[in-house]
Design a protein around this motif. Structure first.
Motif, PDB file in Angstrom:
ATOM      1  N   TYR A  25       0.819  -1.211   0.000  1.00 51.47           N
ATOM      2  CA  TYR A  25       0.000   0.000   0.000  1.00 51.47           C
ATOM      3  C   TYR A  25       0.855   1.265   0.000  1.00 51.47           C
ATOM      4  O   TYR A  25       0.459   2.289  -0.574  1.00 51.47           O
ATOM      5  CB  TYR A  25      -0.955  -0.034   1.193  1.00 51.47           C
ATOM      6  N   THR A  56      -4.318   8.442  -2.615  1.00 44.66           N
ATOM      7  CA  THR A  56      -4.707   7.964  -1.287  1.00 44.66           C
ATOM      8  C   THR A  56      -6.193   7.655  -1.238  1.00 44.66           C
ATOM      9  O   THR A  56      -6.622   6.632  -0.662  1.00 44.66           O
ATOM     10  CB  THR A  56      -4.355   9.016  -0.225  1.00 44.66           C
ATOM     11  N   ALA A  57      -7.007   8.523  -1.841  1.00 44.49           N
ATOM     12  CA  ALA A  57      -8.453   8.283  -1.886  1.00 44.49           C
ATOM     13  C   ALA A  57      -8.778   7.019  -2.666  1.00 44.49           C
ATOM     14  O   ALA A  57      -9.705   6.272  -2.304  1.00 44.49           O
ATOM     15  CB  ALA A  57      -9.162   9.488  -2.503  1.00 44.49           C
ATOM     16  N   GLY A  60      -8.030   4.204  -0.282  1.00 45.14           N
ATOM     17  CA  GLY A  60      -9.004   4.187   0.806  1.00 45.14           C
ATOM     18  C   GLY A  60     -10.372   3.734   0.346  1.00 45.14           C
ATOM     19  O   GLY A  60     -11.021   2.891   1.007  1.00 45.14           O
ATOM     20  N   CYS A  61     -10.847   4.270  -0.784  1.00 40.57           N
ATOM     21  CA  CYS A  61     -12.164   3.868  -1.298  1.00 40.57           C
ATOM     22  C   CYS A  61     -12.154   2.408  -1.741  1.00 40.57           C
ATOM     23  O   CYS A  61     -13.143   1.685  -1.546  1.00 40.57           O
ATOM     24  CB  CYS A  61     -12.562   4.761  -2.464  1.00 40.57           C
ATOM     25  N   SER A  63     -10.281   0.009  -0.459  1.00 41.34           N
ATOM     26  CA  SER A  63     -10.303  -0.817   0.756  1.00 41.34           C
ATOM     27  C   SER A  63     -11.697  -0.874   1.371  1.00 41.34           C
ATOM     28  O   SER A  63     -12.169  -1.936   1.814  1.00 41.34           O
ATOM     29  CB  SER A  63      -9.303  -0.258   1.776  1.00 41.34           C
ATOM     30  N   THR A 130      -5.096   2.936   4.149  1.00 40.41           N
ATOM     31  CA  THR A 130      -5.180   4.316   3.650  1.00 40.41           C
ATOM     32  C   THR A 130      -4.018   5.137   4.174  1.00 40.41           C
ATOM     33  O   THR A 130      -3.417   5.936   3.427  1.00 40.41           O
ATOM     34  CB  THR A 130      -6.511   4.946   4.074  1.00 40.41           C
TER      35      THR A 130
END
Length: 547
Positions: A25, A56-57, A60-61, A63, A130
């Protein structure tokens, strides 16, 4: 080197601590470094900050979607994940094209989202993953702007050096009687890009009283040589090309302070060779290259030069984005239907092919993607067969990233040779699998994605490229008419804006024509009209410079 370090710095400590699966990641976040590498440091910092947030978004999204949809269980959750990947691919393609971010930006954003969306389904992993992606992106950002403390004007130097290199090609072609067409187009585009990097309009030197820093004055000289080429070539094009190469070597050197501009490139010497140098003073002692801030009137003209306010540009960007959504969605759905493991690779392969200008380049990408993938799979199979421990695997991934970034700008097919094992090893690092299964899944998914992408490129046909070509021809004629009026009225104050707009219109005309020529929908424009408009534009640029 910067890309490899961006991956290694946050990933190696995790691998040494026994958390190699988490290093994936940070590596996804470190892909931020591939964006905006030629921008001046101030602008690069802003662009990469936005890219870091987007990367990063994406992780995160992805995940969060993995936890909510549980795509590994198949069924509706897997279908929702495929649909989400298609939406992300289309949005990323549109945003990258609108921001004029070159390279595989949309594919990298999709890759980060897809890897996370097909990863851990434990809710407790969303925030750590994230955060790790944000760490990798932050390291990439720091490394990308760190050079400002050593060579703050390096991007400006390289931009001007690139323009001078294109002029070398132009004069060498002129010496053989081939000084027009594509070579001159590349030179014009490179000189305009140098001015954009410096933050000013194409000259005139008279606006600056004949003064300016090294890069500004060399950009003005490059402009003078460019516009002078429309009417005649210098008496000694080979000698001029040799002197330009010497100046390029000085520009790209690591010296913190540049020496004087070469005497051979002084204004009197250039005038003797037939170049039109508008009001410039002979080169004297120089200062390091900088980025002067344009005045308010220049800002508006710069927007026109870059084409950001071109009418209908948003509509033109929609068709490539639509192709991307359709291609990635169908490829991911087909992989799901056929029960392929790691089926998201089919969507990524389709996105890589469709991340192109037109049908012609999509077909070229398809061939390069297929051949490069097959070679890359053999390389990946050799690495996986050796069963390296996680730390060695991270080092191999870093090496592949270095090789990928080094060759992909030169040849996309060679880049895929290193991109394929890099993606496979990242997947194996996150969730180890049998080498044979990984290679088989990647081969089948790639072939499926490439095939579907080609079909989408052929089916989603629209006249947007033809419309762009017709608008570019109209804009070029209008810019030429404005330049002729300015010349007729002797309105000297309007010459700089007229020059910049006309040069940008000529470049856009050639690019729009090339894009339309690679589509199935014909532009229905007489090629002689395009050639005449382009030639008229260059002649007017030469007249403006002499006036």
């Amino acid at each position: 080197m910067r890309a490899a370090l961006a991956m290694a710095v946050p990933a190696l400590p995790l691998a040494l601590a026994g958390h190699a699966d988490h290093a994936v990641y940070t590596m996804l976040g470190s892909l931020t470094t591939t964006f905006g590498r030629n921008l001046p440091y101030a602008r690069r910092a802003r662009v990469l900050a936005l890219v870091a947030v987007a990367m990063t978004a994406s992780v995160g999204c992805g995940s969060a979607l993995a936890v909510w949809a549980q795509p590994r269980d198949g069924g509706a959750g897997a279908a929702v994940t495929v649909a989400a990947m298609a939406v992300v691919a289309g949005a990323a393609k549109f945003a990258c094209d609108a921001a004029r971010l070159s390279g595989l930006g949309a594919v990298l954003l999709l890759f980060s989202f897809a890897v996370a969306a097909n990863g851990s389904t434990d809710p407790a992993d969303i925030l750590p993953q994230t955060a790790l992606a944000a760490t990798g992106a932050a390291v990439a950002w720091v490394l990308a702007v760190l050079g400002w403390f050593v060579h703050p004007d390096r991007p400006q130097r390289l931009a001007v050096a690139a323009a001078l290199r294109e002029l070398v090609d132009l004069w060498e072609a002129a010496g053989t009687g081939n000084g027009h067409g594509l070579v001159r187009h590349r030179a014009t585009a490179a000189v305009l890009q140098a001015y954009r990097t410096l933050g000013v309009l194409p000259p005139s030197a008279a606006q600056r009283g004949g003064r300016g820093d090294t890069c500004l004055r060399l950009a003005d000289l490059a402009w003078a040589l460019l516009v002078g080429s429309a009417r005649r070539v210098p008496d000694d094009p080979t000698g001029l090309a040799r002197n330009l190469r010497r100046q390029v070597r000085l520009l790209v050197s690591r010296r913190r302070r540049l020496p004087r501009i070469l005497p051979e490139l002084a204004v009197p010497s250039l005038i003797a060779q037939g170049a039109a140098v508008p009001g410039a003073a002979p080169p004297g002692p120089t200062t390091p290259c900088g980025s002067p801030t344009p005045q308010a009137t220049e800002l508006r003209a710069t927007q026109l030069v870059t084409g950001r306010d071109a009418p209908g540009r948003t509509a033109i960007l929609l068709v490539p984005a639509l192709r991307m959504v359709l291609g990635t969605g169908l490829a991911g759905g087909a992989a799901l239907l056929f029960g392929l493991g790691h089926g998201y690779w089919a969507a990524i392969s389709a996105a890589a092919v469709l991340h192109s200008v037109n049908v012609r380049t999509a077909a070229q990408r398809a061939v390069q993607r297929t051949l490069g993938t097959m070679a890359g799979l053999m390389l990946a199979l050799g690495v996986l067969a050796a069963r390296p421990d996680p730390v060695v695997l991270v080092l191999v991934i870093v090496l592949l990233e270095f090789l990928l970034e080094y060759v992909v700008a030169r040849n996309y097919g060679l880049g895929v040779v290193f991109l394929t094992p890099l993606a496979l090893l990242l997947t194996d690092l996150a969730a180890p699998s049998r080498a044979g299964d990984l290679v088989q899944d990647r081969a089948l998914s790639s072939l499926l994605g490439v095939g579907i992408a080609l079909v989408c490129a052929l089916v989603v046909v629209h006249d947007r490229a033809a419309v762009r070509a017709r608008r570019a021809l109209t804009a070029c004629r209008a810019a030429s008419a404005r330049a002729e009026r300015a010349l007729g009225e002797r309105a000297m104050e309007s010459f700089p804006a007229a020059q910049g707009q006309l040069a940008a219109a000529v470049v856009e005309l050639r690019e729009a024509d090339d894009a339309a020529a690679g589509e199935l929908w014909p532009a229905e424009i007489d090629p002689t009209e395009l050639a005449a408009a382009e030639h008229r534009g260059y002649l007017l640029l030469e007249r403006l410079a002499r006036a």
